[in-house]
Design a protein around this motif. Sequence first.
Motif, PDB file in Angstrom:
ATOM      1  N   ALA A   7       0.836  -1.199   0.000  1.00 31.42           N
ATOM      2  CA  ALA A   7       0.000   0.000   0.000  1.00 31.42           C
ATOM      3  C   ALA A   7       0.875   1.255   0.000  1.00 31.42           C
ATOM      4  O   ALA A   7       0.554   2.239  -0.669  1.00 31.42           O
ATOM      5  N   GLU A   8       1.995   1.234   0.736  1.00 28.39           N
ATOM      6  CA  GLU A   8       2.905   2.378   0.746  1.00 28.39           C
ATOM      7  C   GLU A   8       3.505   2.602  -0.642  1.00 28.39           C
ATOM      8  O   GLU A   8       3.666   3.736  -1.085  1.00 28.39           O
ATOM      9  N   GLN A   9       3.845   1.505  -1.345  1.00 29.81           N
ATOM     10  CA  GLN A   9       4.367   1.632  -2.712  1.00 29.81           C
ATOM     11  C   GLN A   9       3.300   2.237  -3.629  1.00 29.81           C
ATOM     12  O   GLN A   9       3.585   3.105  -4.459  1.00 29.81           O
ATOM     13  N   ALA A  10       2.050   1.796  -3.477  1.00 32.01           N
ATOM     14  CA  ALA A  10       0.969   2.336  -4.296  1.00 32.01           C
ATOM     15  C   ALA A  10       0.729   3.807  -3.971  1.00 32.01           C
ATOM     16  O   ALA A  10       0.396   4.594  -4.859  1.00 32.01           O
ATOM     17  N   LEU A  11       0.919   4.186  -2.715  1.00 35.55           N
ATOM     18  CA  LEU A  11       0.783   5.589  -2.313  1.00 35.55           C
ATOM     19  C   LEU A  11       1.798   6.450  -3.069  1.00 35.55           C
ATOM     20  O   LEU A  11       1.462   7.520  -3.573  1.00 35.55           O
ATOM     21  N   GLY A  12       3.031   5.955  -3.176  1.00 37.78           N
ATOM     22  CA  GLY A  12       4.049   6.676  -3.936  1.00 37.78           C
ATOM     23  C   GLY A  12       3.670   6.796  -5.407  1.00 37.78           C
ATOM     24  O   GLY A  12       3.850   7.852  -6.027  1.00 37.78           O
ATOM     25  N   ARG A  13       3.108   5.726  -5.982  1.00 41.24           N
ATOM     26  CA  ARG A  13       2.703   5.770  -7.394  1.00 41.24           C
ATOM     27  C   ARG A  13       1.549   6.737  -7.604  1.00 41.24           C
ATOM     28  O   ARG A  13       1.479   7.438  -8.611  1.00 41.24           O
ATOM     29  N   LEU A  14       0.623   6.788  -6.637  1.00 40.99           N
ATOM     30  CA  LEU A  14      -0.488   7.735  -6.744  1.00 40.99           C
ATOM     31  C   LEU A  14       0.019   9.176  -6.737  1.00 40.99           C
ATOM     32  O   LEU A  14      -0.469  10.021  -7.489  1.00 40.99           O
ATOM     33  N   LYS A  15       1.012   9.455  -5.890  1.00 40.83           N
ATOM     34  CA  LYS A  15       1.584  10.804  -5.848  1.00 40.83           C
ATOM     35  C   LYS A  15       2.291  11.123  -7.163  1.00 40.83           C
ATOM     36  O   LYS A  15       2.242  12.251  -7.639  1.00 40.83           O
ATOM     37  N   GLU A  16       2.958  10.112  -7.760  1.00 35.94           N
ATOM     38  CA  GLU A  16       3.607  10.320  -9.058  1.00 35.94           C
ATOM     39  C   GLU A  16       2.588  10.626 -10.150  1.00 35.94           C
ATOM     40  O   GLU A  16       2.881  11.369 -11.085  1.00 35.94           O
ATOM     41  N   LEU A  17       1.384  10.052 -10.028  1.00 34.31           N
ATOM     42  CA  LEU A  17       0.335  10.291 -11.021  1.00 34.31           C
ATOM     43  C   LEU A  17      -0.323  11.669 -10.843  1.00 34.31           C
ATOM     44  O   LEU A  17      -1.163  12.052 -11.651  1.00 34.31           O
ATOM     45  N   GLY A  18       0.036  12.378  -9.788  1.00 37.20           N
ATOM     46  CA  GLY A  18      -0.504  13.718  -9.584  1.00 37.20           C
ATOM     47  C   GLY A  18      -1.690  13.780  -8.639  1.00 37.20           C
ATOM     48  O   GLY A  18      -2.310  14.828  -8.500  1.00 37.20           O
ATOM     49  N   PHE A  19      -1.998  12.688  -7.987  1.00 36.11           N
ATOM     50  CA  PHE A  19      -3.091  12.680  -7.019  1.00 36.11           C
ATOM     51  C   PHE A  19      -2.576  13.187  -5.667  1.00 36.11           C
ATOM     52  O   PHE A  19      -1.370  13.190  -5.414  1.00 36.11           O
ATOM     53  N   LYS A  20      -3.506  13.589  -4.822  1.00 38.78           N
ATOM     54  CA  LYS A  20      -3.189  13.934  -3.439  1.00 38.78           C
ATOM     55  C   LYS A  20      -3.917  12.934  -2.545  1.00 38.78           C
ATOM     56  O   LYS A  20      -4.959  13.249  -1.957  1.00 38.78           O
ATOM     57  N   PRO A  21      -3.383  11.726  -2.453  1.00 39.95           N
ATOM     58  CA  PRO A  21      -4.128  10.664  -1.736  1.00 39.95           C
ATOM     59  C   PRO A  21      -4.066  10.833  -0.231  1.00 39.95           C
ATOM     60  O   PRO A  21      -3.226  11.537   0.315  1.00 39.95           O
ATOM     61  N   GLY A  22      -4.988  10.133   0.425  1.00 42.33           N
ATOM     62  CA  GLY A  22      -5.003  10.098   1.888  1.00 42.33           C
ATOM     63  C   GLY A  22      -3.980   9.119   2.394  1.00 42.33           C
ATOM     64  O   GLY A  22      -3.144   8.589   1.655  1.00 42.33           O
ATOM     65  N   ALA A  23      -4.019   8.835   3.669  1.00 43.74           N
ATOM     66  CA  ALA A  23      -3.079   7.916   4.299  1.00 43.74           C
ATOM     67  C   ALA A  23      -3.495   6.478   4.054  1.00 43.74           C
ATOM     68  O   ALA A  23      -4.623   6.180   3.691  1.00 43.74           O
ATOM     69  N   VAL A  24      -2.543   5.582   4.267  1.00 45.51           N
ATOM     70  CA  VAL A  24      -2.831   4.147   4.167  1.00 45.51           C
ATOM     71  C   VAL A  24      -3.603   3.746   5.410  1.00 45.51           C
ATOM     72  O   VAL A  24      -3.173   3.993   6.535  1.00 45.51           O
ATOM     73  N   THR A  25      -4.778   3.132   5.202  1.00 44.04           N
ATOM     74  CA  THR A  25      -5.614   2.712   6.332  1.00 44.04           C
ATOM     75  C   THR A  25      -6.056   1.276   6.130  1.00 44.04           C
ATOM     76  O   THR A  25      -6.177   0.806   4.992  1.00 44.04           O
ATOM     77  N   PRO A  26      -6.317   0.551   7.225  1.00 46.94           N
ATOM     78  CA  PRO A  26      -6.871  -0.789   7.079  1.00 46.94           C
ATOM     79  C   PRO A  26      -8.293  -0.717   6.504  1.00 46.94           C
ATOM     80  O   PRO A  26      -9.047   0.202   6.838  1.00 46.94           O
ATOM     81  N   LYS A  27      -8.618  -1.668   5.673  1.00 46.25           N
ATOM     82  CA  LYS A  27      -9.952  -1.689   5.085  1.00 46.25           C
ATOM     83  C   LYS A  27     -10.955  -2.101   6.147  1.00 46.25           C
ATOM     84  O   LYS A  27     -10.754  -3.092   6.842  1.00 46.25           O
ATOM     85  N   SER A  28     -12.022  -1.351   6.274  1.00 47.56           N
ATOM     86  CA  SER A  28     -13.053  -1.682   7.263  1.00 47.56           C
ATOM     87  C   SER A  28     -14.174  -2.423   6.592  1.00 47.56           C
ATOM     88  O   SER A  28     -14.570  -2.087   5.474  1.00 47.56           O
ATOM     89  N   GLY A  29     -14.719  -3.392   7.284  1.00 48.25           N
ATOM     90  CA  GLY A  29     -15.889  -4.123   6.774  1.00 48.25           C
ATOM     91  C   GLY A  29     -15.513  -5.074   5.767  1.00 48.25           C
ATOM     92  O   GLY A  29     -15.672  -5.404   4.730  1.00 48.25           O
TER      93      GLY A  29
END
Length: 152
Positions: free
Chosen positions: A130-152
């Motif tokens: 998820a941390e690696q995907a967070l870096g890729r999202l930032k490279e794509l120009g997004f401003k993503p939130g933090a990595v969180t456990p999936k609920s439900g």
Amino acid sequence: MAEEQQDVETLKRRGRRRLVGAVALVLFAVIVLPMVFDPEPKGTVAPVEVRIPAENGTAFAPKPAPKPVPKAETPAVAAGAQYVIQVGAFARPESVIARLSSAKLPYYTEPMSGNLTRVRAGPFASKEAAEQALGRLKELGFKPGAVTPKSG
């Protein structure tokens, strides 16, 4: 002499009028000016505390203050937990979804109130992925939130 008497009466009348005017001005100054120049009005009555005795006639005993509940430590995430990253909430998420699918990032959507759609990247099997995907999202120009456990 009658004329002198009339002049004296006129002077007395004028003197009384001036005296009444002066008294009125002094009363005005004493009563009204402090109200005008007082920065804060003074509290008139202190708050009243009411204690109602019990029906059985025993003395009033206030309830003890509740003890603060110690906060539990954040529970450890289960071994098989999945992680997600919120990409954003969009009225028209089609372009965002297209960018995520071209980057080959897993995603899913959730409808929100109004006409918004929440877009989340994931689920990912580990926090590192998820941390690696967070870096890729930032490279794509997004401003993503933090990595969180999936609920439900």
